[in-house]
Enzyme design. Structure first.
Site, PDB file in Angstrom:
ATOM      1  CB  SER A   1     -20.806  18.394 -13.828  1.00 23.54           C
ATOM      2  OG  SER A   1     -19.471  18.202 -13.432  1.00 23.54           O
TER       3      SER A   1
ATOM      4  CE1 TYR B   1     -22.561  18.428  -8.195  1.00 24.87           C
ATOM      5  CE2 TYR B   1     -20.593  17.525  -9.239  1.00 24.87           C
ATOM      6  CZ  TYR B   1     -21.582  18.494  -9.180  1.00 24.87           C
ATOM      7  OH  TYR B   1     -21.592  19.517 -10.099  1.00 24.87           O
TER       8      TYR B   1
ATOM      9  CE  LYS C   1     -24.872  18.990 -11.145  1.00 26.35           C
ATOM     10  NZ  LYS C   1     -25.722  20.143 -11.407  1.00 26.35           N
TER      11      LYS C   1
END
Ligand code: NAD
Ligand code: UD1
Length: 338
Positions: free
Chosen positions: A124, A148, A152
């Site tokens: 991302s 989050y 990643k």
């Protein structure tokens, strides 16, 4: 090739399934439906005209994952399975670390034990945090601003270390910018649980009458119209990049980390206006305080993906809005309960 789509029942995975099936690949979905609906499988069957091979699998269960790979031969894995809400990750970081990081570790164990050596990973733009300049290139410094994003970054690093330890293992990290839109059939699309966090699904739900008005987070950013600027990319363009990345891993046998965006910055107000045109609906909105953690403008330099994969985005904002609206209008409440 026989390809496993882990988390393939989700928004992006379902669209990638269609592209890969259309290219004649033998595609299998595994998912635990923690953020998706079994109803997507019947829709995929309607689009492709073939039954959809599906296996229930929870990546948090290492024994089940290793056992699954021991029983099923695959040439490659596309790894979509993750929890993806930034706000929720701040409230429940351990659940995010467990699901995303431990889940990825378990997947890698399963692949290694079975000798599966090709992986396409859903990364991302969140790994760039608040970038020092835009457009963002892949060699920009990486920083995370929430749990989050940390998952990643750690997942990219785990995969990189595995590639480093085994010259025969090849992986593609695909750094998605802001995926929106839907398949042109209107049969599959984004179906968030609860109140949408992201802009496009929120606009869709306002347009279809499920929400009263959009709150635009901040009208005083240093951008042309004061609202936040992002790089929205049509999910079908994104889906195509997965097929191209798999081809790259097979033919070039190199690792790959690329941005997937259009390279065009679009403001919140521009997207709202484009959606109103595409849907012929009013999108009532109010400008409110900035959302904590948001940045003014993030958009990609997508030239590396073009150079290495021959890939570039083809669909513009008009198509993104038209297709998102077709999906929402045909499915006002999302997928039917199975
Ligand atoms: P999604 O939630 O629609 O799809 C993820 C799928 O993974 C869901 O079907 C979910 O049930 C499944 N899943 C989650 N944890 C699992 C587990 N432990 N075991 C098995 N299945 C599990 O999300 P999406 O929008 O399709 O995103 C796919 C991937 O792309 C995610 O990794 C996400 O972080 C990444 N990504 C998404 C966006 C975006 O805006 N949609 C942007 C950048 C990156
Ligand atoms: C968010 C995530 C990011 C993730 C990406 C794709 C945050 C802080 N970041 O990015 O990690 O990779 O989604 O899933 O959540 N907006 C509104 N009103 C809304 C919703 C959004 O004005 O109701 C604005 C935002 O302020 C932003 C733009 O719309 O300017 C896009 O927001 P969103 O769709 O949530 O994506 P990102 O914030 O870019």
């Amino acid at each position: 090739m026989r390809i496993l789509l882990c988390g393939g029942a989700g928004y992006i995975g379902a669209h990638a399934y269609v592209v890969l099936a259309e290219r004649g690949q033998d595609v299998v979905i595994a998912d635990n439906f923690s953020n998706s609906s079994p109803g997507v499988l019947a829709r995929l069957q309607r689009i492709t005209g073939e039954p959809v091979p599906f296996h229930p699998l929870d990546l948090r269960d290492r024994g089940a994952v290793v056992d699954f790979f021991a029983r099923q031969p695959f040439d490659a894995v596309v790894h979509f399975a993750a929890l993806k809400s930034v706000g929720e990750s701040c409230e429940r970081p351990l659940d995010y670390f467990h699901n995303n990081i431990t889940g990825t570790l378990n997947l890698l164990y399963g692949m290694q034990a079975a000798g599966v050596k090709r992986l396409v990973f859903s990364s991302s733009a969140t790994v760039y945090g608040d970038p020092a300049s835009v457009p963002v290139r892949e060699d920009a410094s990486l920083q995370v601003t929430n749990p989050y994003g940390r998952t990643k970054l750690v997942m990219e690093e785990l995969i990189g270390d595995l590639c480093g330890s085994d010259a025969g293992f090849h992986a593609a990290n695909l750094r998605y910018f802001n995926p929106v839109g839907a398949h042109a059939s209107g049969l599959i699309g984004e179906d968030p649980a609860g109140i949408p966090n992201n802009l496009m699904p929120y606009i869709c739900q306002v347009a279809v009458g499920r929400r009263e008005r959009l709150s635009i987070y901040g009208g005083d950013y240093p951008t042309p119209d004061g609202t936040g600027v992002r790089d929205y990319i049509h999910v079908m363009d994104l889906a195509r990049a997965h097929a191209d990345a798999l081809d790259y891993l097979v033919h070039e046998r190199h690792n790959l980390t690329v941005n997937l965006g259009t390279g065009q910055g679009v403001s919140v107000l521009q997207l709202v206006n484009a959606f109103a045109d595409a849907s012929a609906r009013d999108i009532p909105y109010q400008i409110v305080e900035r959302r904590p953690g948001d940045v003014a403008a993030v958009y990609a330099d997508p030239s590396l993906a073009n150079r290495l994969l021959g890939w570039q985005a083809e669909l513009g904002v008009e198509a993104m809005c038209r297709d998102a609206w077709r999906w929402q209008a045909q499915n006002p409440q999302g997928y039917p309960a199975a």
